[in-house]
Design an enzyme around this catalytic site. Structure first.
Site, PDB file in Angstrom:
ATOM      1  N   HIS A  88       1.025  -1.419   0.319  1.00  0.00           N
ATOM      2  CA  HIS A  88      -0.356   0.166   0.172  1.00  0.00           C
ATOM      3  C   HIS A  88       1.175   1.508   0.222  1.00  0.00           C
ATOM      4  CE1 HIS A  88       0.442  -0.940   4.226  1.00  0.00           C
ATOM      5  NE2 HIS A  88       0.527   0.500   4.023  1.00  0.00           N
ATOM      6  N   HIS A  90       0.964   4.989   1.335  1.00  0.00           N
ATOM      7  CA  HIS A  90       0.699   6.417   2.018  1.00  0.00           C
ATOM      8  C   HIS A  90       0.950   7.667   1.875  1.00  0.00           C
ATOM      9  CE1 HIS A  90      -0.538   4.424   6.360  1.00  0.00           C
ATOM     10  NE2 HIS A  90       0.347   3.449   5.468  1.00  0.00           N
ATOM     11  N   TYR A 151     -15.363  26.250  18.811  1.00  0.00           N
ATOM     12  CA  TYR A 151     -15.510  27.236  18.347  1.00  0.00           C
ATOM     13  C   TYR A 151     -16.756  27.918  17.804  1.00  0.00           C
ATOM     14  CZ  TYR A 151     -13.895  31.461  15.107  1.00  0.00           C
ATOM     15  OH  TYR A 151     -14.295  32.150  14.323  1.00  0.00           O
ATOM     16  N   GLN A 155     -19.762  31.457  18.974  1.00  0.00           N
ATOM     17  CA  GLN A 155     -20.047  31.731  17.672  1.00  0.00           C
ATOM     18  C   GLN A 155     -21.101  32.381  17.878  1.00  0.00           C
ATOM     19  OE1 GLN A 155     -18.144  33.860  16.049  1.00  0.00           O
ATOM     20  NE2 GLN A 155     -16.278  32.400  16.947  1.00  0.00           N
TER      21      GLN A 155
END
Length: 158
Positions: A88, A90, A151, A155
């Site tokens: 594989h 990455h 966050y 708000q």
């Protein structure tokens, strides 16, 4: 032959006739800017050869790294980290907001499959196609998911 446009914020090196391009803004700073956006977009991408065969070794591995670098430079993607395992691949890539992860993977897999199968006939005889149709993609950012949720919730109260 690849045509090369020279940009002031990019650095070019040549190795064995291959031109490698490194974007200094993306590698030295957290943010990248375009004429309409400021961004920091990174993806962790993983994909495998068909049947997860262990064919990414030796010369195939070396050539795959070269081809991934060439194609990523061509489409404007920066490979921050690359690891080729026998079965594989990455990649940690950074890109602009206009490139989707699907497009990036499609371009990298398609180009490398065509070139590797042309240069290494053994891959044609062992596999009907080099790569599986699937891949894994995870977006990577500087801020964690928890911080973003907090966050956004904060708000609402402002």
């Amino acid at each position: 032959m690849y045509s090369i446009r020279i940009y002031p914020q990019k650095h070019y090196t040549v190795d064995r006739g291959i031109v490698f391009c490194y974007h200094s803004v993306m590698t030295n700073e957290r943010w990248t800017t375009s004429n309409k956006a400021v961004y920091n977009i990174g993806y962790h991408l993983i994909w495998c050869p068909k049947y997860r065969r262990k064919v990414l070794v030796g010369d195939v591995e070396i050539r795959l790294k070269e081809l991934l670098t060439i194609k990523s430079n061509e489409i404007g993607v920066i490979i921050e980290t690359m690891e080729i395992m026998p079965d594989h691949v990455h990649l940690f890539v950074k890109s602009s907001p206009v490139l989707s992860p699907h497009y990036i993977v499609q371009q990298l897999k398609g180009f490398t499959s065509f070139q590797l199968r042309k240069e290494f006939p053994l891959l044609k005889s062992r596999l009907p196609t080099l790569w599986t149709r699937s891949y894994y993609c995870e977006s990577i950012g500087h801020i964690s998911e928890e911080i973003v949720r907090k966050y956004i919730e904060d708000q609402k109260s402002q």
